[in-house]
Design a protein around this motif. Structure first.
Motif, PDB file in Angstrom:
ATOM      1  N   ARG A  22       0.829  -1.208   0.000  1.00 20.94           N
ATOM      2  CA  ARG A  22       0.000   0.000   0.000  1.00 20.94           C
ATOM      3  C   ARG A  22       0.862   1.256   0.000  1.00 20.94           C
ATOM      4  NH1 ARG A  22      -2.726   3.173   3.769  1.00 20.94           N
ATOM      5  NH2 ARG A  22      -1.594   2.189   5.477  1.00 20.94           N
ATOM      6  N   LYS A  23       0.581   2.200  -0.895  1.00 19.16           N
ATOM      7  CA  LYS A  23       1.407   3.410  -1.008  1.00 19.16           C
ATOM      8  C   LYS A  23       1.417   4.219   0.276  1.00 19.16           C
ATOM      9  CE  LYS A  23       1.165   3.983  -6.019  1.00 19.16           C
ATOM     10  NZ  LYS A  23       0.742   4.855  -7.135  1.00 19.16           N
ATOM     11  N   GLY A  24       0.269   4.287   0.956  1.00 15.49           N
ATOM     12  CA  GLY A  24       0.191   5.059   2.190  1.00 15.49           C
ATOM     13  C   GLY A  24       0.565   4.277   3.426  1.00 15.49           C
ATOM     14  N   SER A  25       1.188   3.127   3.247  1.00 15.70           N
ATOM     15  CA  SER A  25       1.565   2.260   4.359  1.00 15.70           C
ATOM     16  C   SER A  25       2.490   2.974   5.343  1.00 15.70           C
ATOM     17  CB  SER A  25       2.281   1.022   3.797  1.00 15.70           C
ATOM     18  OG  SER A  25       3.092   0.404   4.771  1.00 15.70           O
ATOM     19  N   TYR A  26       2.221   2.783   6.643  1.00 15.55           N
ATOM     20  CA  TYR A  26       3.098   3.349   7.668  1.00 15.55           C
ATOM     21  C   TYR A  26       4.494   2.730   7.585  1.00 15.55           C
ATOM     22  CZ  TYR A  26      -1.158   5.206   9.842  1.00 15.55           C
ATOM     23  OH  TYR A  26      -2.337   5.865  10.108  1.00 15.55           O
TER      24      TYR A  26
END
Length: 199
Positions: A22-26
């Motif tokens: 996921r691009k917005g992954s932490y």
């Protein structure tokens, strides 16, 4: 009389691998922060993000006469060329993610390109901050001859207040950034040691 040549520390190339697609992954945010920190305050450390999303599921039917699919060959080459590794490992069901295990397994196919390199793991997640996934990854590393740093460990509870990440998954927390820097310094020292060099 010639002036003395002042040399910087030996260059260490780090392959950074994230277990979340996921691009917005932490966890991907941790790797972005590590890349920024290395440029700003860790001399001699070059971190390159290696995308594992193009890799097919491991299937030995895809191996033909000792060669692998193009995406796998490209990934294995990046892993082989690196001096050490930085894993960002989210925790799914008390373990590593499917994509990360798949990447680890592809690079372990003969010849194992992980072997005899230093590695570190960072994780962001819920209550234990992704820590359980790290222990499973370390177990795999034993068989792969990967040499993980022991300290410092880095687990980050991404949901504690105040916010640790912004809405795009970028790390905000100053204390976490400082801890991340210590991980990078430890990885750098260990990688140099395994290469028989000093800082």
């Amino acid at each position: 009389m010639e002036a003395a040549v002042v040399r910087g520390p030996p260059l260490i190339n780090v392959a950074a691998v994230c277990g979340s697609l996921r691009k917005g992954s932490y966890n991907r945010g941790l790797l972005r922060a590590a890349m920024e920190i290395s440029k700003e305050s860790v001399k001699g450390l070059n971190i390159e993000y290696v995308d594992i999303s193009p890799l097919p599921f491991l299937n030995t039917d895809l191996e033909v006469d000792g060669t692998y699919p193009a995406e796998v060959e490209a990934f294995r080459e990046k892993i082989q060329q690196a001096d050490c590794y930085l894993f960002a490992s989210p925790e799914y069901n008390y373990s590593v993610t499917g994509p990360l295990k798949n990447a680890v397994d592809w690079a372990s196919r003969p010849p194992n390109v992980w072997a005899d390199k230093a590695a570190a793991i960072v994780s962001a997640g819920g209550s234990f901050g992704g820590g359980r996934s790290q222990y499973h990854l370390r177990q795999s590393g034993v068989y792969l001859d990967l040499h993980f740093i022991n300290k410092p460990e880095f687990f980050l509870n991404a949901f504690e207040k105040p916010a640790k990440f912004d809405s795009e998954g970028n790390l905000l927390d100053a204390a976490a950034k400082e801890r991340l820097k210590e991980v990078l310094l430890s990885l750098q020292r260990f990688a140099l040691r395994l290469r028989g060099e000093s800082e």
